[in-house]
Design an enzyme around this catalytic site. Structure first.
Site, PDB file in Angstrom:
ATOM      1  N   PRO A  37       0.835  -1.211   0.000  1.00 31.52           N
ATOM      2  CA  PRO A  37       0.000   0.000   0.000  1.00 31.52           C
ATOM      3  C   PRO A  37       0.863   1.252   0.000  1.00 31.52           C
ATOM      4  O   PRO A  37       1.793   1.359   0.794  1.00 31.52           O
ATOM      5  CB  PRO A  37      -0.779  -0.124   1.311  1.00 31.52           C
ATOM      6  N   THR A  39       0.412   5.576  -0.328  1.00 31.53           N
ATOM      7  CA  THR A  39      -0.365   6.809  -0.467  1.00 31.53           C
ATOM      8  C   THR A  39       0.125   7.596  -1.675  1.00 31.53           C
ATOM      9  O   THR A  39       1.320   7.806  -1.833  1.00 31.53           O
ATOM     10  CB  THR A  39      -0.195   7.645   0.811  1.00 31.53           C
ATOM     11  N   GLN A 114      -7.023  -1.023   1.652  1.00 28.74           N
ATOM     12  CA  GLN A 114      -6.413  -0.817   2.970  1.00 28.74           C
ATOM     13  C   GLN A 114      -7.175   0.268   3.737  1.00 28.74           C
ATOM     14  O   GLN A 114      -7.262   1.415   3.281  1.00 28.74           O
ATOM     15  CB  GLN A 114      -4.937  -0.415   2.870  1.00 28.74           C
ATOM     16  N   HIS A 177      -5.051  -1.429   8.382  1.00 25.72           N
ATOM     17  CA  HIS A 177      -3.737  -0.824   8.642  1.00 25.72           C
ATOM     18  C   HIS A 177      -3.548  -0.668  10.157  1.00 25.72           C
ATOM     19  O   HIS A 177      -4.127   0.214  10.772  1.00 25.72           O
ATOM     20  CB  HIS A 177      -3.681   0.539   7.954  1.00 25.72           C
ATOM     21  N   ALA A 179      -0.282  -0.634  11.476  1.00 24.77           N
ATOM     22  CA  ALA A 179       1.186  -0.550  11.490  1.00 24.77           C
ATOM     23  C   ALA A 179       1.660   0.895  11.566  1.00 24.77           C
ATOM     24  O   ALA A 179       0.860   1.832  11.561  1.00 24.77           O
ATOM     25  CB  ALA A 179       1.736  -1.205  10.223  1.00 24.77           C
ATOM     26  N   TYR A 182       0.283   4.569  13.348  1.00 34.17           N
ATOM     27  CA  TYR A 182      -1.040   5.187  13.208  1.00 34.17           C
ATOM     28  C   TYR A 182      -1.984   4.617  14.273  1.00 34.17           C
ATOM     29  O   TYR A 182      -1.558   3.822  15.101  1.00 34.17           O
ATOM     30  CB  TYR A 182      -1.558   4.986  11.783  1.00 34.17           C
ATOM     31  N   ARG A 230      -2.333  -5.606   8.695  1.00 41.71           N
ATOM     32  CA  ARG A 230      -0.935  -5.191   8.544  1.00 41.71           C
ATOM     33  C   ARG A 230      -0.431  -4.636   9.866  1.00 41.71           C
ATOM     34  O   ARG A 230      -1.077  -3.770  10.462  1.00 41.71           O
ATOM     35  CB  ARG A 230      -0.811  -4.115   7.462  1.00 41.71           C
TER      36      ARG A 230
HETATM   37  C1  LIG Z   1       5.151   6.834  -1.022  1.00 42.48           C
HETATM   38  C2  LIG Z   1       4.839   5.791   0.015  1.00 42.48           C
HETATM   39  C3  LIG Z   1       3.577   5.753   0.583  1.00 42.48           C
HETATM   40  C4  LIG Z   1       3.258   4.761   1.537  1.00 42.48           C
HETATM   41  N1  LIG Z   1       1.978   4.693   2.019  1.00 42.48           N
HETATM   42  C5  LIG Z   1       1.617   3.645   2.818  1.00 42.48           C
HETATM   43  C6  LIG Z   1       0.253   3.438   3.186  1.00 42.48           C
HETATM   44  O1  LIG Z   1      -0.665   4.174   2.782  1.00 42.48           O
HETATM   45  N2  LIG Z   1      -0.027   2.388   4.001  1.00 42.48           N
HETATM   46  C7  LIG Z   1       0.940   1.541   4.456  1.00 42.48           C
HETATM   47  O2  LIG Z   1       0.641   0.600   5.203  1.00 42.48           O
HETATM   48  N3  LIG Z   1       2.243   1.707   4.105  1.00 42.48           N
HETATM   49  C8  LIG Z   1       2.596   2.705   3.278  1.00 42.48           C
HETATM   50  N4  LIG Z   1       3.896   2.827   2.846  1.00 42.48           N
HETATM   51  C9  LIG Z   1       4.878   1.772   3.198  1.00 42.48           C
HETATM   52  C10 LIG Z   1       4.942   0.706   2.083  1.00 42.48           C
HETATM   53  O3  LIG Z   1       3.732  -0.028   2.003  1.00 42.48           O
HETATM   54  C11 LIG Z   1       6.100  -0.301   2.286  1.00 42.48           C
HETATM   55  O4  LIG Z   1       5.888  -1.021   3.472  1.00 42.48           O
HETATM   56  C12 LIG Z   1       7.451   0.378   2.351  1.00 42.48           C
HETATM   57  O5  LIG Z   1       7.620   1.254   1.242  1.00 42.48           O
HETATM   58  C13 LIG Z   1       8.577  -0.659   2.352  1.00 42.48           C
HETATM   59  O6  LIG Z   1       8.560  -1.429   1.171  1.00 42.48           O
HETATM   60  P1  LIG Z   1       9.626  -1.137  -0.007  1.00 42.48           P
HETATM   61  O7  LIG Z   1      10.969  -1.192   0.653  1.00 42.48           O
HETATM   62  O8  LIG Z   1       9.398  -2.238  -0.990  1.00 42.48           O
HETATM   63  O9  LIG Z   1       9.345   0.217  -0.554  1.00 42.48           O
HETATM   64  C14 LIG Z   1       4.239   3.815   1.927  1.00 42.48           C
HETATM   65  C15 LIG Z   1       5.521   3.900   1.371  1.00 42.48           C
HETATM   66  C16 LIG Z   1       5.821   4.847   0.411  1.00 42.48           C
HETATM   67  C17 LIG Z   1       7.202   4.857  -0.212  1.00 42.48           C
END
Ligand SMILES: Cc1cc2nc3c(=O)[nH]c(=O)nc-3n(C[C@H](O)[C@H](O)[C@H](O)COP(=O)(O)O)c2cc1C
Length: 368
Positions: A37, A39, A114, A177, A179, A182, A230
């Protein structure tokens, strides 16, 4: 239709075990890759813009078996403050989500919504202080409102309403969510949860509100479709924070979620190869699976460097595939690397390393 992931030229990278169709918590998926997920701020007024459907569809048609949407606020004023973060509300948002779901389904993908509440990270605008378990926030931030028993019931209704809308919109699953610091995670974390009622104290009691949310969502979402939770140890602003110091503490928390009806667990960590506790190589998803027997999703820096795809140590594709085939976890979520590379899975499968662009934070807004 979905990409043909098995037609790979000789010399392609050994992703094969992750490219096979799989059943995960009752869902048939085209591969073991999920989209984490993320944002994106592309939903003015809380309504996903038409480009959001195309954005998710692109990942689904390039080998991502399960899309998890960006965090979607439940319909309550305390949930969030940004106008361009999507909401899960009846009306225009529901119709837009239906379009997103249909687009992902049209290419053989599956999609989970999510559900998100910012907790203390909500800015205190519109005269409403952030809602938190005990009024405790990180130092230097404005005071927050410690939730009453009535507030808890109000939010459970908001989650239930979101689950009803998500079910009508056709989502294959819901991810709750809990994690990254939040609201639900603030209940799990002893630093922010100082409550002395049934929602605070031991790890099991700290999990009581997140578990009640699972129960409320489960009651409104069709039984044949999974509810994923999560969770993480780290907080977005406190990487060293922990909700559980030992596997036994984690067990208490996860048991509460499982008893409430969780179908699968998404264990968020920053680097998938890091052990969650001393004296074992298991990562957080591995522990979650071992403790509960539920299917799990791992995540954290998968594919982020070009070297990742060259067979190597624990942090490379070899380490990931070895863990997956040993049954440590079931799905692998891709975050940042999928932003600039909707076709990362198909390129990686075919060994087209030169077609993969490196992730750059400064380019995030330009990724579609
Ligand atoms: C731009 C951005 C927005 C994110 N938004 C969310 C979100 O809305 N919900 C969530 O649980 N994690 C969010 N995350 C965390 C990601 O889901 C993920 O756990 C994190 O980027 C680590 O994975 P990666 O190393 O493959 O990027 C976000 C990460 C990024 C980079």
């Amino acid at each position: 239709m979905t990409a043909n992931l098995t037609a790979r030229p000789a010399g392609s990278i050994a992703l094969a075990p992750l490219l096979k169709p799989v059943t995960f918590a009752g869902m048939s998926l085209s591969s073991r890759f999920a989209m984490a997920p993320m944002t994106r701020f592309r939903s003015p007024g809380g309504v996903p813009a038409p480009e959001v459907a195309a954005y998710y569809r692109r990942r689904a048609e390039h080998g991502v078996g399960l899309i998890v949407t960006e965090g979607v606020w439940v319909d309550h004023p305390s949930a969030g403050h940004e106008d361009t973060v999507p909401r899960m509300t009846a009306g225009a948002a529901e119709a837009s989500w239906r379009r997103v779901v249909d687009d992902v389904h049209a290419v053989g993908g599956r999609i989970a919504a999510q559900l998100w509440h910012l907790g203390s990270l909500r800015e205190p605008i519109d005269g409403l202080a952030a809602w938190t378990p005990s009024g405790v926030r990180e130092s230097g931030r404005p005071a927050s409102h410690a939730m009453t028993a009535a507030d808890i019931d109000e939010l459970l209704d908001a989650y239930a309403q979101a689950a009803r809308v998500a079910a009508r919109a056709g989502f294959d699953a819901i991810e709750i969510h809990a994690a990254h610091g939040y609201l639900l995670d603030e209940f799990l974390w002893p630093f922010t949860n100082r409550r002395t009622d049934a929602f605070g104290g031991s790890p099991a009691r700290r999990a009581a509100f997140p578990a009640a949310v699972v129960r409320a969502v489960r009651a409104e979402f069709p039984a044949s479709r999974p509810v994923i939770v999560r969770f993480s140890q780290f907080k977005e602003r406190r990487f060293d924070a922990r909700i559980a110091e030992t596997p036994a503490e984690l067990d208490q928390i996860l048991t509460a979620l499982v008893e409430a009806g969780a179908s699968a667990l998404h264990a968020s960590q920053r680097r998938f190869w890091e052990p969650a506790f001393p004296d074992s190589e298991l990562n957080l998803a591995g522990w979650a699976k071992q403790l509960t027997g539920l299917p799990t999703i791992t995540v954290g820096s998968v594919g982020l460097t070009r070297d990742f795809l060259r067979p190597g140590g624990p942090e490379s594709i070899s380490g990931l595939v070895q863990r997956a085939t040993a049954g440590e976890f079931d799905l692998v979520a891709l975050g940042r690397i999928l932003l600039g590379n909707p076709d990362w899975v198909t390129n990686a499968a075919a060994g087209r390393l030169d077609d993969i662009v490196e992730y750059r934070k400064s380019h995030e807004d330009t990724y579609y």
